[in-house]
Design an enzyme around this catalytic site. Structure first.
Site, PDB file in Angstrom:
ATOM      1  CG  HIS A  58      -6.338  -3.681   3.932  1.00 17.19           C
ATOM      2  ND1 HIS A  58      -7.170  -2.714   3.403  1.00 17.19           N
ATOM      3  CD2 HIS A  58      -6.219  -4.623   2.973  1.00 17.19           C
ATOM      4  CE1 HIS A  58      -7.527  -3.064   2.190  1.00 17.19           C
ATOM      5  NE2 HIS A  58      -6.967  -4.218   1.899  1.00 17.19           N
ATOM      6  CD  GLU A  59      -4.064  -7.946   2.686  1.00 15.28           C
ATOM      7  OE1 GLU A  59      -4.920  -8.812   2.448  1.00 15.28           O
ATOM      8  OE2 GLU A  59      -3.782  -7.050   1.879  1.00 15.28           O
TER       9      GLU A  59
END
Lengths: 527, 184
Positions: free
Chosen positions: A174-175
């Site tokens: 996600h990051e």
């Protein structure tokens, strides 16, 4: 529902990120032009008796040195300098402000983070992402990119310790998606840009202004206006960039790790786990915001930042991820009715099975929070009536007939500090009857060892956030009467936030795992 | 005179468009080539880890003797593969067996308490992920590239400069199947 991305690769994302950065500059420029001209009007207008004529003459003749041209050019120069300064903030400085240090190759747990970061680098086609760790037991992750393109992904020790590998992969993916989309970079620049106005806002606090405003009232009003607009813009930009991009990052992240359930579980753990405030939340940055490097704090494209902003999105995000998981889940289970049940191993995210439906009951490897999938779909083990009955049976006579608000498993009746309570065996949360907190504090039946005291004190030491933020955590429903439970700060001394039933006739209190103990330790040992 | 200007103008614009499409195609091709070489690196890394894996778990995983033999065979096949397709097939088989071994790993407490085994498991998981992720990235890039090759107007440019559609890295069926194992 979240869709797998239409294969947006780094190239498209880079282009969009550049466009957003330009947009940001345009916004800043417009702000400066308006501000400089207003300032000019006010300063020059102080000497004139007829402000209306000044306003008429303001645009003037462009060749004849009109004030409009002069102030606009000055504004452009100032905006340019400001922008260059803001986008040149360097990664080491930001990391230092966040108190993050590089991950340690020799540490097995850090090594895992290093590996996962290497993996996602490959997945998004970026290179040189620095894995960093923040030493705090709170759970959070963030990604940062500075003006020169240096990138870092960070996680807290709490996150590394409590998430399984698939969950960590999902969070880091996600990051990485934020980095690939250029969100982190635009965000970093935006925050650095507008942080200056926050410094101004603090300098213009009402008390100070009144004393110094003799003769400069107009200037102050313009400054006020500027600060207000800048504040509004900061909000607007961060909402536009961050909130909307979260779903994209979720989507892209899951597209990489192929495991929507892992991200859903991770989000749930983070949102219901340690409710401590984080290094980077608003409370901390409110202390920090007077310094220029405070921008670093707000650059975080973090989970906590989103979680604490408004609570519906978390539930929303989890729900969307579950929908995705339902569609992609273990294919064999949904395609062949009656073929048995598949069980997900939390530790490595793999599906095992098929297990004939009858064999599930009595299998100690299945916990109420395990995911199972059969012909009817995907659910928690406790949502399967037969298994729920099994979990009730395991409790035997202790079963209370009420379910844990966090885990949906039956609560067991037990004793704590000599009083009757309901306990959850999985999250260790406790339901106290009216007056239970006071009784627990007054009694000394439970002995706390030195380690517990040190731990509670360490926890308390980092509780600097504002209560407002803590109370934005998702609400739970009362296990007894089903009404909503309100968030309640125990006292400023302990800063533990507990849940109390809003129904005055019920008035029970829910303490998440370890909360009541924390209250007791702090009351006994801090005073 | 004006007509000449217009014609020249149109030609210049067309040239610019062609150049930009061409550059885009080249960028995707380079990215896809990079991804292929990345996959190659990771597959080699996995082949290096397999003997170590077999050595570590053969005494413990009594129920997986067959899988371990097969994984060694597949490794030999992959390393000695003559054609590209043979190699992809063998590597696919290895991925399937590795998925199975990773899934049952948790059922062996002896492995969970052994630090070397834990580190090996981490290395293997990471390598498997890297292979899977690179494949995903490669397929993304390939599908964008193929879209450019097929869509108008980029297909004209692609056709005249000899850009051909590229192959996806397919996942073999064995790899997608859920391992049928007994819960402990």
């Amino acid at each position: 529902m979240l869709q797998p991305l239409p294969a947006e690769t780094v190239f498209e994302a880079k282009r969009r990120s550049r466009r957003n950065t330009r947009l940001l500059f345009g916004l800043l420029l417009a702000l400066y032009v308006v501000f400089f001209n207003l300032m000019g009007l006010v300063v020059i207008g102080q000497g004139t008796s007829d402000p209306a004529s000044l306003l008429r003459e303001w645009p003037g003749d462009a060749l004849d040195g009109s004030p409009l041209v002069f102030f606009t050019v000055a504004a452009a120069v100032a905006a340019g300098i400001h922008f260059l300064w803001a986008s040149s903030k360097s990664l080491p400085g930001i990391l230092k402000a966040l108190d993050a240090s590089p991950a340690d190759e020799k540490d097995d747990i850090h090594k895992r983070l290093i590996n996962v970061v290497k993996e996602v680098e490959i997945a998004v086609g970026l290179s040189g992402i620095q894995p960093v760790v923040i030493s705090t037991t709170a759970m959070n992750a963030f990604s940062i990119e500075d003006g020169s393109g240096k990138k870092a992904i960070g996680a807290t020790e709490g996150l590394l310790g409590k998430l399984s590998r698939p969950e960590l992969e999902a969070v880091i993916a996600h990051e990485a998606a934020h980095l690939a989309h250029g969100d982190s970079r635009v965000m970093a620049t935006a925050c650095a840009l507008f942080a200056v106005f926050a410094v101004l806002a603090a300098a213009l606090r009402p008390g100070r202004v009144r004393r110094s405003s003799r003769g400069g009232g107009g200037v102050v009003i313009v400054l006020w206006l500027l600060v207000a607009i800048a504040h509004f813009l900061t909000r607007l930009v961060s909402m536009a960039i961050s909130r909307n991009r979260e779903y994209m990052a979720d989507s892209h992240g899951v597209h990489m790790c192929k495991d929507p359930l892992a991200l859903a579980d991770a989000l749930k753990k983070i949102s219901t786990g340690d409710r401590g405030t984080f290094l980077g939340n608003e409370g901390f940055s409110a202390v920090f915001i007077l310094r220029p490097d405070c921008a670093a704090i707000e650059e975080k494209e973090g989970f906590a930042a989103d979680l604490f902003s408004t609570h519906p999105p978390v539930a929303h995000r989890i729900e969307k991820l579950l929908q995705w998981a339902r569609q992609t889940g273990p294919a064999p289970a949904s395609s062949v009715p009656g073929s048995g049940v598949y069980v997900r191993q939390e530790s490595n995210g793999s599906w095992q099975g098929p297990v004939p439906a009858g064999e599930l009951v009595g299998n100690s490897a299945i916990l109420p929070t395990s995911w199972i999938a059969d012909a009817t779909g995907l659910k928690h083990a406790s949502q399967e009536p037969e298994l729920y009955a099994e979990f009730v049976r395991r409790l035997g006579a202790k079963s209370s007939g009420h379910a844990c608000p966090r885990c949906d498993v039956p609560l067991a009746s037990g004793q704590y500090e000599g009083m009757p309570v309901l306990e959850c065996e999985y999250c260790k949360g406790r339901l106290l009857y009216p007056g239970g907190i006071e009784r627990a504090i007054a009694r000394r039946l439970e002995a706390f060892d030195g380690a517990a005291v040190v731990q509670a004190k360490a926890w308390r030491a980092v509780q600097k956030g504002r209560l407002k933020d803590l109370c934005k955590m998702p609400h739970i429903d009362c296990p007894l009467c089903g009404q909503r439970m309100n968030k309640l700060l125990h006292t400023e001394l302990t800063r533990v936030v507990i849940d109390r039933c809003s129904n005055k006739d019920c008035d029970v209190t829910w303490c998440d795992g370890g909360e009541i103990e924390r209250i007791q330790v702090l009351v006994e040992h801090v005073v | 005179m004006i007509a000449v200007f217009i014609v020249v103008g149109i030609l210049v614009v067309a040239l610019l468009v062609v150049v930009s499409i061409y550059n885009n195609l080249v960028r995707y091709r380079i990215e896809a080539d990079n991804a292929w070489s990345q996959i190659d690196v990771q597959l080699k890394r996995r082949c290096d880890l397999i003997p170590n894996l077999v050595e570590t778990v053969k005494g413990v995983m009594q129920f997986e003797r067959e899988t371990l033999t097969k994984v060694m065979e597949a490794r030999a096949a992959a390393m000695g593969a003559k054609s590209f397709n043979d190699r992809v097939k063998a590597e696919g088989e290895i991925s399937g067996f590795m998925g199975r071994l990773m899934a049952v790993w948790e059922n062996y407490p002896t492995l969970k308490s052994n630090q070397n085994a834990m580190q090996l498991q981490e290395e293997l998981s990471s390598t498997e992920n890297r292979i899977a992720y690179t494949r995903g990235h490669l397929n993304d890039v390939t599908s964008n590239f193929n879209a450019l090759v097929e869509q108008f107007p980029s297909n004209v440019v692609a056709g005249s400069f000899g850009f051909k559609k590229r192959e996806f890295f397919q996942t073999p069926e064995t790899e997608r199947a859920v391992p049928k194992v007994k819960l402990s």
